[in-house]
Motif scaffolding. Structure first.
Motif, PDB file in Angstrom:
ATOM      1  N   GLY A 163      -5.993  -1.370 -48.137  1.00  0.00           N
ATOM      2  CA  GLY A 163      -4.589  -1.767 -48.178  1.00  0.00           C
ATOM      3  C   GLY A 163      -4.275  -2.799 -49.231  1.00  0.00           C
ATOM      4  O   GLY A 163      -3.106  -3.028 -49.565  1.00  0.00           O
ATOM      5  N   THR A 164      -5.305  -3.458 -49.764  1.00  0.00           N
ATOM      6  CA  THR A 164      -5.080  -4.487 -50.778  1.00  0.00           C
ATOM      7  C   THR A 164      -5.779  -4.167 -52.099  1.00  0.00           C
ATOM      8  O   THR A 164      -5.192  -4.289 -53.166  1.00  0.00           O
ATOM      9  CB  THR A 164      -5.580  -5.863 -50.285  1.00  0.00           C
ATOM     10  N   LEU A 165      -7.051  -3.755 -52.011  1.00  0.00           N
ATOM     11  CA  LEU A 165      -7.861  -3.473 -53.205  1.00  0.00           C
ATOM     12  C   LEU A 165      -7.630  -4.555 -54.267  1.00  0.00           C
ATOM     13  O   LEU A 165      -7.284  -4.272 -55.413  1.00  0.00           O
ATOM     14  CB  LEU A 165      -7.535  -2.087 -53.774  1.00  0.00           C
ATOM     15  N   LYS A 166      -7.822  -5.792 -53.866  1.00  0.00           N
ATOM     16  CA  LYS A 166      -7.654  -6.904 -54.791  1.00  0.00           C
ATOM     17  C   LYS A 166      -8.594  -6.721 -55.982  1.00  0.00           C
ATOM     18  O   LYS A 166      -9.774  -6.417 -55.808  1.00  0.00           O
ATOM     19  CB  LYS A 166      -7.975  -8.221 -54.076  1.00  0.00           C
ATOM     20  N   PRO A 167      -8.095  -6.868 -57.194  1.00  0.00           N
ATOM     21  CA  PRO A 167      -8.941  -6.602 -58.364  1.00  0.00           C
ATOM     22  C   PRO A 167     -10.029  -7.645 -58.557  1.00  0.00           C
ATOM     23  O   PRO A 167      -9.868  -8.820 -58.204  1.00  0.00           O
ATOM     24  CB  PRO A 167      -7.946  -6.615 -59.528  1.00  0.00           C
ATOM     25  N   VAL A 168     -11.135  -7.200 -59.122  1.00  0.00           N
ATOM     26  CA  VAL A 168     -12.187  -8.110 -59.542  1.00  0.00           C
ATOM     27  C   VAL A 168     -11.775  -8.700 -60.888  1.00  0.00           C
ATOM     28  O   VAL A 168     -11.438  -7.966 -61.815  1.00  0.00           O
ATOM     29  CB  VAL A 168     -13.532  -7.380 -59.689  1.00  0.00           C
ATOM     30  N   THR A 169     -11.773 -10.013 -60.984  1.00  0.00           N
ATOM     31  CA  THR A 169     -11.327 -10.699 -62.195  1.00  0.00           C
ATOM     32  C   THR A 169     -12.304 -11.811 -62.553  1.00  0.00           C
ATOM     33  O   THR A 169     -13.246 -12.090 -61.815  1.00  0.00           O
ATOM     34  CB  THR A 169      -9.925 -11.310 -61.993  1.00  0.00           C
ATOM     35  N   GLU A 170     -12.036 -12.458 -63.664  1.00  0.00           N
ATOM     36  CA  GLU A 170     -12.851 -13.610 -64.056  1.00  0.00           C
ATOM     37  C   GLU A 170     -12.787 -14.719 -63.002  1.00  0.00           C
ATOM     38  O   GLU A 170     -13.731 -15.495 -62.838  1.00  0.00           O
ATOM     39  CB  GLU A 170     -12.385 -14.155 -65.410  1.00  0.00           C
ATOM     40  N   ALA A 171     -11.674 -14.789 -62.290  1.00  0.00           N
ATOM     41  CA  ALA A 171     -11.477 -15.862 -61.310  1.00  0.00           C
ATOM     42  C   ALA A 171     -12.346 -15.691 -60.065  1.00  0.00           C
ATOM     43  O   ALA A 171     -12.672 -16.678 -59.389  1.00  0.00           O
ATOM     44  CB  ALA A 171     -10.006 -15.936 -60.902  1.00  0.00           C
ATOM     45  N   ASN A 172     -12.729 -14.443 -59.739  1.00  0.00           N
ATOM     46  CA  ASN A 172     -13.487 -14.247 -58.500  1.00  0.00           C
ATOM     47  C   ASN A 172     -14.832 -13.554 -58.681  1.00  0.00           C
ATOM     48  O   ASN A 172     -15.635 -13.502 -57.753  1.00  0.00           O
ATOM     49  CB  ASN A 172     -12.646 -13.491 -57.465  1.00  0.00           C
ATOM     50  N   VAL A 173     -15.109 -13.031 -59.868  1.00  0.00           N
ATOM     51  CA  VAL A 173     -16.288 -12.166 -60.026  1.00  0.00           C
ATOM     52  C   VAL A 173     -17.602 -12.865 -59.702  1.00  0.00           C
ATOM     53  O   VAL A 173     -18.468 -12.290 -59.029  1.00  0.00           O
ATOM     54  CB  VAL A 173     -16.330 -11.555 -61.446  1.00  0.00           C
ATOM     55  N   LEU A 174     -17.786 -14.115 -60.137  1.00  0.00           N
ATOM     56  CA  LEU A 174     -19.056 -14.792 -59.904  1.00  0.00           C
ATOM     57  C   LEU A 174     -19.235 -15.200 -58.444  1.00  0.00           C
ATOM     58  O   LEU A 174     -20.357 -15.469 -58.003  1.00  0.00           O
ATOM     59  CB  LEU A 174     -19.186 -16.020 -60.814  1.00  0.00           C
ATOM     60  N   ARG A 175     -18.130 -15.210 -57.702  1.00  0.00           N
ATOM     61  CA  ARG A 175     -18.204 -15.529 -56.277  1.00  0.00           C
ATOM     62  C   ARG A 175     -18.545 -14.299 -55.448  1.00  0.00           C
ATOM     63  O   ARG A 175     -19.239 -14.408 -54.425  1.00  0.00           O
ATOM     64  CB  ARG A 175     -16.877 -16.113 -55.797  1.00  0.00           C
ATOM     65  N   ILE A 176     -18.055 -13.128 -55.864  1.00  0.00           N
ATOM     66  CA  ILE A 176     -18.219 -11.945 -55.010  1.00  0.00           C
ATOM     67  C   ILE A 176     -19.373 -11.044 -55.412  1.00  0.00           C
ATOM     68  O   ILE A 176     -19.866 -10.278 -54.581  1.00  0.00           O
ATOM     69  CB  ILE A 176     -16.916 -11.122 -54.935  1.00  0.00           C
ATOM     70  N   VAL A 177     -19.833 -11.126 -56.669  1.00  0.00           N
ATOM     71  CA  VAL A 177     -20.890 -10.197 -57.080  1.00  0.00           C
ATOM     72  C   VAL A 177     -22.189 -10.393 -56.293  1.00  0.00           C
ATOM     73  O   VAL A 177     -22.848  -9.393 -55.951  1.00  0.00           O
ATOM     74  CB  VAL A 177     -21.124 -10.244 -58.607  1.00  0.00           C
ATOM     75  N   PRO A 178     -22.603 -11.624 -55.932  1.00  0.00           N
ATOM     76  CA  PRO A 178     -23.817 -11.734 -55.103  1.00  0.00           C
ATOM     77  C   PRO A 178     -23.641 -11.084 -53.734  1.00  0.00           C
ATOM     78  O   PRO A 178     -24.599 -10.515 -53.183  1.00  0.00           O
ATOM     79  CB  PRO A 178     -24.026 -13.253 -54.973  1.00  0.00           C
ATOM     80  N   ILE A 179     -22.428 -11.156 -53.180  1.00  0.00           N
ATOM     81  CA  ILE A 179     -22.161 -10.533 -51.881  1.00  0.00           C
ATOM     82  C   ILE A 179     -22.194  -9.023 -52.015  1.00  0.00           C
ATOM     83  O   ILE A 179     -22.779  -8.317 -51.178  1.00  0.00           O
ATOM     84  CB  ILE A 179     -20.800 -11.000 -51.329  1.00  0.00           C
ATOM     85  N   ALA A 180     -21.580  -8.491 -53.062  1.00  0.00           N
ATOM     86  CA  ALA A 180     -21.578  -7.045 -53.296  1.00  0.00           C
ATOM     87  C   ALA A 180     -23.000  -6.520 -53.434  1.00  0.00           C
ATOM     88  O   ALA A 180     -23.335  -5.441 -52.929  1.00  0.00           O
ATOM     89  CB  ALA A 180     -20.757  -6.719 -54.541  1.00  0.00           C
TER      90      ALA A 180
END
Length: 244
Positions: free
Chosen positions: A89-106
């Motif tokens: 419902g959101t599919l928030k984009p991966v951006t420079e602002a969040n990529v380094l925070r979420i890539v380890p979780i992914a």
């Protein structure tokens, strides 16, 4: 059926962000963090999104009976950001602002679609920082923030064994003024007060002096072989360069 604009959703108490409200799903699972904050997620959503969660819930794990998953040493904010990127419902984009925070979780939860998006964003980010710095050659002050960003991407890529991204980052960092991350730094004529002049990184204004200190600290934490590779490439690019 009534609809809400984006501004109205932000103010409307009846429209909480996904995963933050209890009781939205019949198969609800609680994700519990060290600080006791919780996110509420459909078990089927987790199973469909991640083979790690699928194994967890389809096998005889204690979480299967308790309908709660303890996420030790995980950030509530980062995990919520990750979930927002995979929520249909959101599919928030991966951006420079969040990529380094979420890539380890992914990576930990093996969500391939997000992993590929993260790699693409990190690669493009490296190239952007290099182009930005290259367009302003001659003044160290313009290279300080790009160098810090590239070092952040490098350390994350190294931790996740993204060899291609590590190689890209090494090549680009080697093209930056080495005094920013190694040796002594002498402010140029456009940066006469680098103790107080600032750059914005991750939404925070930080002095040049502090950013340079961070660059040196990060560089020193890299494996010795990688540090030697960066400095060797730097010397090869400029035979007159002297590392002090």
């Amino acid at each position: 059926m009534s609809t809400h604009t984006e501004d109205e959703k932000e103010e409307c108490p009846k429209c909480p962000e996904p995963f933050t409200a209890h009781g939205k799903c019949l198969d609800e699972v609680r994700l519990v963090f060290d600080d006791q904050q919780e996110l509420y997620v459909s078990q089927n959503f987790l199973i469909l999104s991640s083979p790690v969660f699928e194994a967890m819930f389809k096998n005889d794990f204690k979480e299967k009976q308790q309908s709660a998953v303890l996420l030790k040493e995980k950030s509530y904010t980062d995990f919520h950001e990750f979930l927002m990127c995979i929520h249909p419902g959101t599919l928030k984009p991966v951006t420079e602002a969040n990529v380094l925070r979420i890539v380890p979780i992914a990576e930990e939860y093996q969500v391939d679609s997000i992993i590929q998006s993260c790699k693409s964003v990190m690669k493009n980010w490296l190239e952007k920082e290099y182009v930005s710095a290259k367009s302003k050659t001659g003044f160290y002050m313009f290279h300080i923030k790009p160098t810090r960003q590239c070092l952040s991407i490098l350390t994350t890529s190294l931790a996740l064994n993204y060899i291609s991204l590590v190689d890209n980052a090494v090549d680009i960092i080697a093209k930056m003024p080495h005094r920013i991350y190694y040796g002594s730094y002498k402010p140029d004529t456009l940066c006469t007060d680098y103790h107080s002049n600032t750059q914005e990184i991750n939404g925070k204004k930080i002095t040049y002096r502090k950013i340079i200190g961070e660059c040196k600290t990060v560089f020193q934490t890299l494996p010795a072989e990688l540090r030697c590779t960066i400095l060797s490439k730097r010397l090869a690019l400029d035979k007159d360069n002297v590392v002090k």
